[in-house]
Structures are given as structure tokens and as C-alpha cells.
Write an enzyme that holds these catalytic residues in place. Structure first.
Site: not given
Ligand code: PLP
Length: 409
Positions: A236, A314, A341
Site C-alpha cells: 500500500g 481511478y 470508443c
Molecule cells: C494489491 C495488494 C498489495 C499491493 O499493494 P500496493 O499498493 O501495490 O503496494 C499487497 N497485498 C495485497 C493483499 C494486495 O491485494
């Protein structure tokens, strides 16, 4: 922020002049810098060095085998969310003992595959899933190691479409459910509960939500009677996509993680995706047409939302730069759009942009994460070429899909 650098007015990735690639490879195509991928991995590891984390790269951010192989060589593991991603991670050479499997809807076949491959952890997201994993493990005569995903009900302060840790999001178990689940896990004889995991969303630019997770985890872990050998803190970590966004500072967080690890004596796992590859890729495209609209000039690219969907999906803003730097500026309003399109097939607007012409080449920046993996065949268009640059050389790591293949069915 960007993978490339302008040297004498020409955009370079590592030591390669990008315009050179357009002489032999048809646009649109993705390019990644090997060095940048390596640097990002090493930086991330260094930040958390004191806890010696297992870094499981989130394969859904970029599943190109060439990219996975670069990370594998650095000792990286994988976080996968489908059987296909699991097979790709294994094909890249990543050790099953470094693979974790997340996702709310794993199928019977996917679970069977994960069990047989004896991956490190299946991160369970519901009781029903745990029951099914237990059943399939029994059939295979295997004890399967699982993690359990907590929905910590924390706001990640990110775009609503990429939040995963609020009570309203479908991911993980509520605190109450998780604790009651831990109390009866011993009944599922073919499971070994070894981990607790969280992942609250993506593109998070503040360290606050991450710090909050640790607190919630501490409370929840104290309320269970389980020794968690692994604590999977998810991914994240955001990256700046424009000059207004600040890089997330995870130093302080890393100290807290160290304290946490000491207290619980656990192996820490991270699942970064974007932070490892986001700023290591560009999508190279040609300006097909310029068209004067009522209030702006449409710059129509040969790359569309099928090649790169983040802006449409997004509202993401990705900067676009000409491959050859122009000094004269046009005062007109312009908007970069694609050929698909759909009105959402557009990228970004500018005012006072360098003068550009039809057949010029441009680079859409920071598309290394959730770029190629989100691409589709919409409008019956082939998936684009992917290239990895190393020093002054480049290698095609995925060929453009052929039209013959595309029109088969
Ligand atoms: C998508 C995801 C990630 C990675 O998220 P990033 O924002 O790209 O770091 C990590 N763990 C899980 C369970 C995910 O679904």
C-alpha cells in the site's frame, strides 16, 4: 519521480535513448528500467533492514516474467492473488516458501494448486475459505500453513476505489470474527495457523494509517491465544505521481515495526507492489492525430485505456512528456486522449505544454505498477509489447499480441 532523464533534450532510460527503440518497436509499448527496479527493492529492504523482513512483491502490480526474475534474483518473494499469478511467480523461479496467496474468492482449483505447491502461506479471508482449505488439505494429506487476514476498519485516506481496510470493504475478517475463528481453529486438523495479515489499501502517502495498523494488530493479537510466527503487514505504500504529491516517509514507521517485532518475536512480511515498480516504467506512444475541439486541442495517442487503464479506472493523473524536449511552448489547452470508443479513454490535460506535432512520440510516466497488468483487449486491440532496459541495451520481455491470436474466437 521519473524513470528517465533528459540528456541533451532526449529522454533516456538508463543509458538508452528511448527514441531509438521506436525505430524498431511499434508503439504503444511499455519499457521498464532494470536498475530502477533493483534500486527500489533494495531501498525498501534497507528501510526495514533491522527486522530482516520477507518482501513478497505483489504480483498484480506487474506480472511480467522479466520483472519477476529481476526481483527473484534479489531474494524477493511474491504475494499472489490467483492461480495464474502463483504459476508465474513459480515460473520466475521464486521459491514456494516465499509465496503468500491472498484474495477473497480463491477457487477450489487455486487452493488445490497452492496446497500442492506448499507455498509459505494461504492468507484466509473467511471461515468458509478456511473450511475448504482444510478439506482439500485433508484430501491431499497435507498440513497447510495459513494466515488470517484482519479487516482493521482503518481508513487509508486514499482513493475510494483502492481502499481495502474499512469495515465496508470486502476484505479480511472483522476483529470479532477473527478472534472467534482463532478460538476454534484447532478443530481444523489440516490447517496450521501461523500468520495474521493486513492490507488496508493502495497509494497511501501518509504513514499514519500504517502506524494505526500496528496498534490494532497489537490489540487483536493480545485477544487471541495464538502464537503468530508471521505478521504480514501488507503493501500500500504510495509513490508521488506529480510534483504536488510528497513521497511517503516510512522511517518512523520502520522503528515502530522493529519494536513490534521485538515484542511479538515474529517474522515480518511486507507485500509492496507499487513502491517497487510504479516509477520504473513508461508507456511509449505516438501522437496519431491533433484535433481542434471547441475549448481545447485533443492530442490523440495510439495508446488507449485498454493499454493503460488507471486514469479511466481511478482518475489517476500520469504525466506525459515528449521524448524529444521542445523549447517552444503552446498557450493552448490540450488534452491527451486515446483511440478507444469511450469518453473515459483520456489521460491528462495541460496548459502551456511544449509544442507537439502529429507523429511525435511521448512517454506516459510512472506506469510500472497496475499498467500492463490492467491492460485488456477492449476494442479488439492487441496487448502491447513490454521491454526491459539494461544500461544501453533493451530486451523484449513480452511480444505484442498478434492480430491472428486476437481474432481466433
Ligand atoms: C494489491 C495488494 C498489495 C499491493 O499493494 P500496493 O499498493 O501495490 O503496494 C499487497 N497485498 C495485497 C493483499 C494486495 O491485494
Amino acid at each position: 519521480m521519473i524513470t528517465g532523464k533528459f540528456i541533451n533534450g532526449a529522454l533516456k532510460v538508463e543509458k538508452l535513448n528511448v527514441i531509438k527503440i521506436t525505430k524498431t518497436i511499434k508503439t504503444p509499448f511499455y519499457i521498464y528500467s532494470k536498475k530502477n527496479i533493483e534500486q527500489n527493492y533494495k531501498n525498501f529492504f534497507r528501510t526495514f533492514k533491522s527486522v530482516n523482513p520477507l518482501i513478497c512483491f505483489s504480483v498484480k502490480a506487474n506480472s511480467n516474467l522479466g520483472v519477476l526474475k529481476i526481483l527473484k534474483r534479489l531474494g524477493c518473494g511474491a504475494d499472489v492473488v490467483s492461480g495464474g499469478e502463483l504459476l508465474k511467480a513459480l515460473k520466475s523461479g521464486i521459491n514456494p516458501n516465499k509465496i503468500v496467496f491472498s484474495g477473497v474468492g480463491k477457487s477450489d482449483e487455486e487452493i488445490d494448486l497452492a496446497i500442492k505447491k506448499r507455498i509459505l502461506l494461504i492468507n484466509v479471508e473467511s471461515e468458509s475459505e478456511a473450511n475448504l482449505i482444510n478439506k482439500i488439505s485433508k484430501r491431499n494429506k497435507i498440513i497447510t500453513r495459513i494466515g488470517i487476514r484482519l479487516n482493521p476498519d482503518i481508513s487509508a485516506a486514499t482513493h475510494r476505489k483502492i481502499s481495502t481496510g474499512k469495515a465496508d470493504d470486502k476484505f479480511g475478517l472483522t476483529r470479532k470474527k477473527l478472534i472467534s475463528f482463532c478460538d476454534k481453529i484447532y478443530k481444523l486438523k489440516n490447517l496450521k495457523l501461523e500468520a495474521i495479515s493486513v492490507h488496508i489499501g493502495s497509494q497511501i502517502l501518509s504513514d499514519k494509517p500504517f502506524k494505526r495498523i500496528l496498534k490494532v494488530l497489537e490489540d487483536v493479537m493480545a485477544d487471541t491465544n495464538i502464537f503468530f510466527k508471521y505478521v504480514d503487514l501488507g503493501g500500500g505504500f504510495g509513490i508521488p505521481y506529480n510534483s504536488k504529491e510528497k513521497k511517503i516517509n516510512i522511517r518512523n514507521y520502520s522503528y515502530l515495526v522493529k519494536k513490534f517485532q521485538k515484542k511479538f518475536n515474529c517474522q515480518i512480511i511486507f507485500e509492496p507492489g507499487r513502491a517497487i515498480v510504479g516509477n520504473t516504467g513508461m508507456l511509449i506512444s505516438k501522437i496519431q492525430y491533433l484535433k481542434e475541439g471547441k475549448n481545447k486541442i485533443f492530442v490523440i495517442l495510439d495508446a488507449g485505456m485498454n493499454d493503460f487503464m488507471r486514469p479511466a479506472l481511478y482518475d489517476a493523473n500520469h504525466q506525459i512528456v515528449p521524448l524529444i524536449k521542445k523549447n517552444s511552448i503552446s498557450k493552448k489547452n490540450i488534452e491527451f486522449v486515446g483511440p478507444i470508443c469511450e469518453s473515459t479513454c483520456k489521460f491528462i490535460k495541460y496548459k502551456n505544454y511544449p509544442k507537439i506535432y502529429e507523429n511525435d512520440f511521448v512517454a506516459i510516466l510512472d506506469v510500472g505498477a497496475y499498467g500492463s497488468t490492467l491492460s485488456s483487449n477492449y476494442n479488439t486491440r492487441p496487448l502491447p509489447t513490454e521491454i526491459i532496459v539494461e544500461k544501453n541495451k533493451f530486451k523484449v520481455v513480452r511480444k505484442r499480441q498478434s492480430i491472428a491470436e486476437l481474432i481466433k474466437n
